[in-house]
Design a protein around this motif. Sequence first.
Motif, PDB file in Angstrom:
ATOM      1  N   ALA A 142     -64.768  51.518 -52.811  1.00 36.88           N
ATOM      2  CA  ALA A 142     -64.277  50.152 -53.066  1.00 36.88           C
ATOM      3  C   ALA A 142     -62.943  50.200 -53.813  1.00 36.88           C
ATOM      4  CB  ALA A 142     -65.318  49.365 -53.853  1.00 36.88           C
ATOM      5  N   HIS A 145     -59.407  50.367 -52.265  1.00 33.23           N
ATOM      6  CA  HIS A 145     -58.676  49.187 -51.809  1.00 33.23           C
ATOM      7  C   HIS A 145     -57.484  48.896 -52.719  1.00 33.23           C
ATOM      8  CE1 HIS A 145     -61.371  47.768 -48.599  1.00 33.23           C
ATOM      9  NE2 HIS A 145     -62.349  48.238 -49.342  1.00 33.23           N
ATOM     10  N   CYS A 234     -62.168  40.480 -56.188  1.00 33.53           N
ATOM     11  CA  CYS A 234     -62.729  41.632 -56.892  1.00 33.53           C
ATOM     12  C   CYS A 234     -61.717  42.143 -57.924  1.00 33.53           C
ATOM     13  CB  CYS A 234     -63.067  42.718 -55.872  1.00 33.53           C
ATOM     14  SG  CYS A 234     -63.828  44.162 -56.589  1.00 33.53           S
ATOM     15  N   GLY A 280     -58.232  45.067 -53.964  1.00 35.48           N
ATOM     16  CA  GLY A 280     -58.308  44.451 -52.636  1.00 35.48           C
ATOM     17  C   GLY A 280     -57.594  43.106 -52.631  1.00 35.48           C
ATOM     18  N   THR A 288     -64.434  43.431 -50.356  1.00 31.31           N
ATOM     19  CA  THR A 288     -64.046  44.626 -51.121  1.00 31.31           C
ATOM     20  C   THR A 288     -65.253  45.280 -51.781  1.00 31.31           C
ATOM     21  OG1 THR A 288     -61.907  43.616 -51.551  1.00 31.31           O
ATOM     22  CG2 THR A 288     -62.535  45.465 -52.964  1.00 31.31           C
TER      23      THR A 288
END
Length: 546
Positions: A142, A145, A234, A280, A288
Amino acid sequence: MAPTHEVLNQPPPLQDYDVFGADAALVEATEREGAAWAVEDLSVLGRLAGSPEAISWGFDANRNPPELRTHDRYGNRVDEVVYHPAYHELMQVAVGHGLAGAPWAVDRPGAHVARAAGFITWQQVDPGHFCPVSMTYSVVPALRHAPELSAEWEPRLVARAYDPRNVPGPDKPGVLAGMGMTEKQGGSDVRANTTRAEPAGDGSWLLTGHKWFCSAPMCDVFLMLAQAPQGLSCFLVPRWLPSGERNAGFRLQRLKDKLGNRSNASSEVELDRAVAWPVGEEGRGVRTIIDMVGHTRLDCVLGATSTVRQATAQAMHHAAHRSAFGKVLIDQPLMRVVLADLAVESEANTLTALRLARAFDEAARGDEGADAFRRVACAVGKYWVCKRQPTVVGEALECLGGNGYVEESIMPRLFRESPLNGIWEGSGNVICLDVLRALAREPLALDAFLAELDAAAGADRHLDAAVARVRTELGDPEGIEARARRVVEAMALALQGSLLVRFGHPAVADAYCASRLARDEGFALGTLPSTIDVGTIVERAQPKVS
Ligand SMILES: Cc1cc2nc3c(=O)[nH]c(=O)nc-3n(C[C@H](O)[C@H](O)[C@H](O)COP(=O)(O)OP(=O)(O)OC[C@H]3O[C@@H](n4cnc5c(N)ncnc54)[C@H](O)[C@@H]3O)c2cc1C
């Protein structure tokens, strides 16, 4: 003083054995799914997991749960959680043996499979401390990103160094990550998050709101969801700022008083202009963080597999050393069927867990087919393996009779832990609906899943019928939301059947197909049909203590 009696017919503790090596299904699956190169290291970890010292760490870390310290003696906020030394010993082993972020730094096929086998092995000592271990593993994809943040944090997330000090991340050789999605008004429905994010003007953002469940709050960094002008987004929230000051807007309110999972702290967090950086695209927070959630879901399967194996091993061990009505329990015909049924479940889980881990491993190397398979198969496995966990662990507990109800046996701890994997990272209904969503949105996922089932076509007529049932269920869109549990259960049973028929021990595969697929069984465990070779199944699953 003369003793009043001799202590008789009590089993010795299950210890001084190789938790990994004693699990034939796990060893075979590890080799088959691409991590044969890791078997020696896993045996080292397995022997440690079976040592009296490590077992005592598990007990101590749960008997002495973490404590919240909001302020220091002078009244300054510190927002710390203090853990028992045994917890740190457990963490040291888990991180040191590469069970946290390490596979992302290993350029070798099977790295994620080796980690999965290590997870199943070491988690048997204590499931609780795996919460931050799992989140640290899962955060890496994650975080990618946001390449700049990833470059800064990833080297320390993947390091095999556990450093529990509450100091700025850059001062540590290794760091841990957590996750903040769930809020008071909604956990599954994260789009209802009310935490607000506003730009600070220097590239950072300020988060204001709360998180209702935020586990392992001593982690160095968290991924959190918050509402930005473009929608739910996020953010990375560190405990310490680059300036070397605490991120003072991150405040721990309380620790949860939980059913189980006591060695792990789960907190409520207040965010008062906590400093954060976006990960992200703004407004695509769910997209994300789902890369993190996808991996923590794998870990739910690994965790449930591990706990079911430990419970089964304890039941087998007890029955092998306890006599009643003139026979060792393991030789009592009815007890043998119960033990065999536990072993069938444990082997089915193990094959599922390691097959999923291979799909994650291949997906991490860019294999799109594996990625599609993992997307749906992991949710299917998460639903079923976790759903069965309390039932199986409860039955294993009963095999120990009254001793199983007493804390020293470990069984109460396993039992209290057993509903948790079914709740977090998507509770049962939510996971089933997610399977339907994945199938509808990603046509490749359905093809990949069915191809896995079809790989065993013709090997067992009950399995063939179960796969046909999956096709029928999926082919009927009428009222499918209300049927989601039926559909996903059928998928899970067919997946486990397909894996067992191809790769499991033949006696275990026969038992699974005859009971779970042909439905020649009762509602309780221990109702296998009499044609099953229970002796072979029990012998195979017995943990051998050298
Ligand atoms: C020990 C522990 C630690 C945790 N740690 C963290 C953490 O670190 N970070 C974090 O973000 N969260 C954490 N959680 C929270 C956890 O992820 C949530 O509790 C979980 O996602 C469920 O959300 P909820 O509690 O709000 O329940 P709800 O979303 O209110 O769901 C309640 C029930 O309704 C069902 N349901 C929901 N939607 C539907 C639907 N559309 N149709 C049918 N049924 C539905 C669910 O399956 C569930 O059974 C933790 C939870 C626990 C117990």
